[in-house]
Design an enzyme around this catalytic site. Structure first.
Site, PDB file in Angstrom:
ATOM      1  N   ASP A 148       0.637  -2.774  -3.360  1.00 23.04           N
ATOM      2  CA  ASP A 148      -0.966  -2.768  -2.986  1.00 23.04           C
ATOM      3  C   ASP A 148      -1.849  -3.288  -3.870  1.00 23.04           C
ATOM      4  OD1 ASP A 148      -2.771  -0.997  -2.314  1.00 23.04           O
ATOM      5  OD2 ASP A 148      -1.878   0.934  -3.099  1.00 23.04           O
ATOM      6  N   GLU A 181      -2.468  -4.412   1.319  1.00 18.51           N
ATOM      7  CA  GLU A 181      -3.475  -5.288   0.617  1.00 18.51           C
ATOM      8  C   GLU A 181      -4.704  -5.016   1.733  1.00 18.51           C
ATOM      9  OE1 GLU A 181      -5.356  -8.824   1.953  1.00 18.51           O
ATOM     10  OE2 GLU A 181      -4.222  -7.815   3.659  1.00 18.51           O
ATOM     11  N   TRP A 182      -4.088  -3.970   2.947  1.00 17.89           N
ATOM     12  CA  TRP A 182      -5.422  -3.753   3.864  1.00 17.89           C
ATOM     13  C   TRP A 182      -5.988  -4.133   5.151  1.00 17.89           C
ATOM     14  CZ3 TRP A 182      -8.066  -2.788  -1.193  1.00 17.89           C
ATOM     15  CH2 TRP A 182      -6.792  -2.205  -2.109  1.00 17.89           C
ATOM     16  N   GLY A 183      -5.033  -5.148   4.886  1.00 17.74           N
ATOM     17  CA  GLY A 183      -5.587  -6.605   6.043  1.00 17.74           C
ATOM     18  C   GLY A 183      -6.622  -7.339   6.039  1.00 17.74           C
ATOM     19  N   ASP A 184      -7.584  -7.232   4.492  1.00 11.91           N
ATOM     20  CA  ASP A 184      -8.620  -7.557   4.201  1.00 11.91           C
ATOM     21  C   ASP A 184      -8.401  -9.059   4.276  1.00 11.91           C
ATOM     22  OD1 ASP A 184      -9.262  -5.162   4.040  1.00 11.91           O
ATOM     23  OD2 ASP A 184      -9.559  -5.552   1.311  1.00 11.91           O
ATOM     24  N   ASN A 185      -6.835  -9.913   4.322  1.00 10.76           N
ATOM     25  CA  ASN A 185      -6.888 -11.284   3.625  1.00 10.76           C
ATOM     26  C   ASN A 185      -6.211 -11.925   4.694  1.00 10.76           C
ATOM     27  OD1 ASN A 185      -8.910 -11.661   1.281  1.00 10.76           O
ATOM     28  ND2 ASN A 185      -7.468 -10.382   0.734  1.00 10.76           N
ATOM     29  N   ASP A 203      -6.310   3.242   4.327  1.00 10.82           N
ATOM     30  CA  ASP A 203      -5.545   4.098   4.173  1.00 10.82           C
ATOM     31  C   ASP A 203      -6.129   5.125   5.530  1.00 10.82           C
ATOM     32  OD1 ASP A 203      -5.246   3.451   1.736  1.00 10.82           O
ATOM     33  OD2 ASP A 203      -5.214   4.765   1.079  1.00 10.82           O
TER      34      ASP A 203
HETATM   35  C1  GLA Z   1      -3.705   2.978  -1.754  1.00 11.13           C
HETATM   36  C2  GLA Z   1      -2.496   2.161  -0.431  1.00 11.13           C
HETATM   37  C3  GLA Z   1      -1.967   3.390  -0.578  1.00 11.13           C
HETATM   38  C4  GLA Z   1      -1.901   4.565  -1.606  1.00 11.13           C
HETATM   39  C5  GLA Z   1      -2.683   4.267  -2.494  1.00 11.13           C
HETATM   40  C6  GLA Z   1      -2.149   4.894  -3.888  1.00 11.13           C
HETATM   41  O1  GLA Z   1      -4.862   2.821  -1.191  1.00 11.13           O
HETATM   42  O2  GLA Z   1      -3.613   1.760   0.327  1.00 11.13           O
HETATM   43  O3  GLA Z   1      -1.135   3.256   0.683  1.00 11.13           O
HETATM   44  O4  GLA Z   1      -0.199   3.360  -1.961  1.00 11.13           O
HETATM   45  O5  GLA Z   1      -3.217   2.951  -2.830  1.00 11.13           O
HETATM   46  O6  GLA Z   1      -3.071   5.017  -4.769  1.00 11.13           O
END
Ligand code: GLA
Length: 402
Positions: A148, A181-185, A203
């Site tokens: 993460d 890393e959520w696509g940020d970079n 998320d």
């Molecule tokens: C982030 C991730 C989620 C999950 C939580 C756990 O938000 O994107 O998928 O793993 O952390 O804290």
């Protein structure tokens, strides 16, 4: 001879490129993850029950192989040697015992950590402990690491993920590496050599088309994630997938929405990581998650992510090129009303620059099957007529008459 060995060793030392394990995730990975339903309320008993249910529900047979524990499995502190410690109350027999149980069921075992100083839920993060932690995972027979991006101020994403990838490779146990890393970079631009899948969004939230505001951050309904990035499908493929996040099928969505959500994750060649409490799932949810025909579309070896072909009357038409010049077509109804579909194949040729698939239905004949209805839907000579239920899909598989 000695000189040759010396040169080989020198070359290996100079090769600083990331070293993910090759040959993993040649089709999108399938599994289950604890976060969406349980957050940090996880323990040994839960894992055992989930593993049992993955087998008895047919999920394992359908291809779900990874059981992944997300945030919250650790004790709040490392031990005196800097090693990670499984929470002794949640996992009284340690993590190796949990991995052994999962492996004995014929499944693979995954854990979560974070590139930052602490995980998102405040447990020890990996920053500065990469090689140590990778050895710990190898010792505890972990097969999958979700990594993460919380508490990472001042560090470079590509470097952080490459370091962990190298640490895993050095530890020597084959692990699937899941970048979160959520696509940020823009991990799709640099993640291919480093990991096997990367999140493309923040998320997911368990609604069809809402946005959930948590104050300092937001989480996203199913359609929001589908719509977020329109131009990254060329970066996804065998061994390295755009990850649309763990699924909310059977977790707060109604049956139509669950079917639509699952179908779209299959069309988008996303990893299929269930996030519901499968122990108590009803028959309809179980049928959706284990639908072999839909999963076959997701697992198609060509590994091409669907593209949005057309949007009309609140119905999206998505097309996924498949092996043998076949295609899957998904009509996604975003509205709360049933929408009739009258689709003339002859007037709608397919031309995809990513897969190079070109079909002119006025010249080539395809037979059609309705994937969810499990029946023939004629062929591409005649107009396809159907009604897409609210927040639901019709998925068709087209096979060339050779
Ligand atoms: C982030 C991730 C989620 C999950 C939580 C756990 O938000 O994107 O998928 O793993 O952390 O804290």
């Amino acid at each position: 001879m000695n000189k040759l060995i010396y040169l080989l060793v020198l070359f290996a030392m100079l090769d600083t490129s990331a070293q993910k394990f090759p040959g993993l995730a040649l089709t999108p990975p399938l599994g289950w993850n604890s976060w969406n339903t349980f957050q940090t309320n996880i323990n040994e008993k839960l894992v055992m029950e989930i593993a049992d249910k993955m087998v008895s529900s047919g999920m394992k047979d359908a291809g779900y192989s990874y059981l992944v524990l997300d945030d919250g499995w650790m004790a709040k502190e490392r031990d005196v040697n800097g090693n990670l410690v499984a929470d002794p109350l949640k996992f009284p027999n340690g993590m190796k015992a949990v991995a052994d149980y999962v492996h004995a069921k014929g499944l693979k075992f995954g854990l979560y950590n974070c590139a930052g100083t602490k995980t998102c839920a405040g447990y020890p993060g990996t920053r500065g402990y990469e090689y140590n932690d990778a050895r710990w995972y190898a010792k505890n027979e972990v097969d999958f690491l979700k990594y993460d991006w919380c508490n990472t101020e001042g560090i470079n994403a590509k470097e952080a993920y490459a370091t962990m990838s190298n640490a895993i490779k050095t530890a020597g146990r084959e692990m699937l590496f899941s970048l979160c890393e959520w696509g940020d970079n823009q991990p799709w631009l640099w993640g291919k050599e480093i990991g096997h899948m990367w999140r493309i969004s923040g998320d997911i939230y368990n609604c069809f088309d809402c946005i959930k505001d948590h104050g300092t951050w937001k989480s996203w309904g199913v359609t929001y994630i589908i719509d977020l990035h329109k131009n990254i499908r060329q970066y996804s493929g065998p061994g390295h997938w755009n990850d649309f996040d763990m699924m909310e099928v059977g977790h707060g969505l109604n049956v139509n929405e669950s079917r639509a959500h699952f179908s779209m994750w299959c069309m988008l060649a996303s990893p299929l990581i269930a996030g519901n409490d499968i122990r108590g799932m009803d028959n309809q949810v179980q049928k959706i998650l284990t639908d072999k025909d839909m999963i076959a579309i997701n697992q198609d070896k060509r590994g091409v992510q669907a593209f949005l072909y057309q949007q009309k009357d609140s119905v999206d038409i998505w097309i996924k090129p498949l092996s043998n010049e076949n295609v899957a077509v998904c009509f996604l109804n975003r509205s709360q009303n049933p929408v009739p579909v009258n689709y003339n194949w002859q007037l709608n040729p397919v031309a995809d620059s990513v897969s190079k698939l070109n079909i002119d239905f006025s010249k080539e004949l395809y037979k059609i099957s309705d994937v969810w209805q499990k029946r023939s839907a004629g062929n591409t000579k005649k107009i396809f007529k159907g009604v897409v239920k609210p927040h639901d899909v019709i998925v068709l598989k087209l096979e060339g008459e050779k």
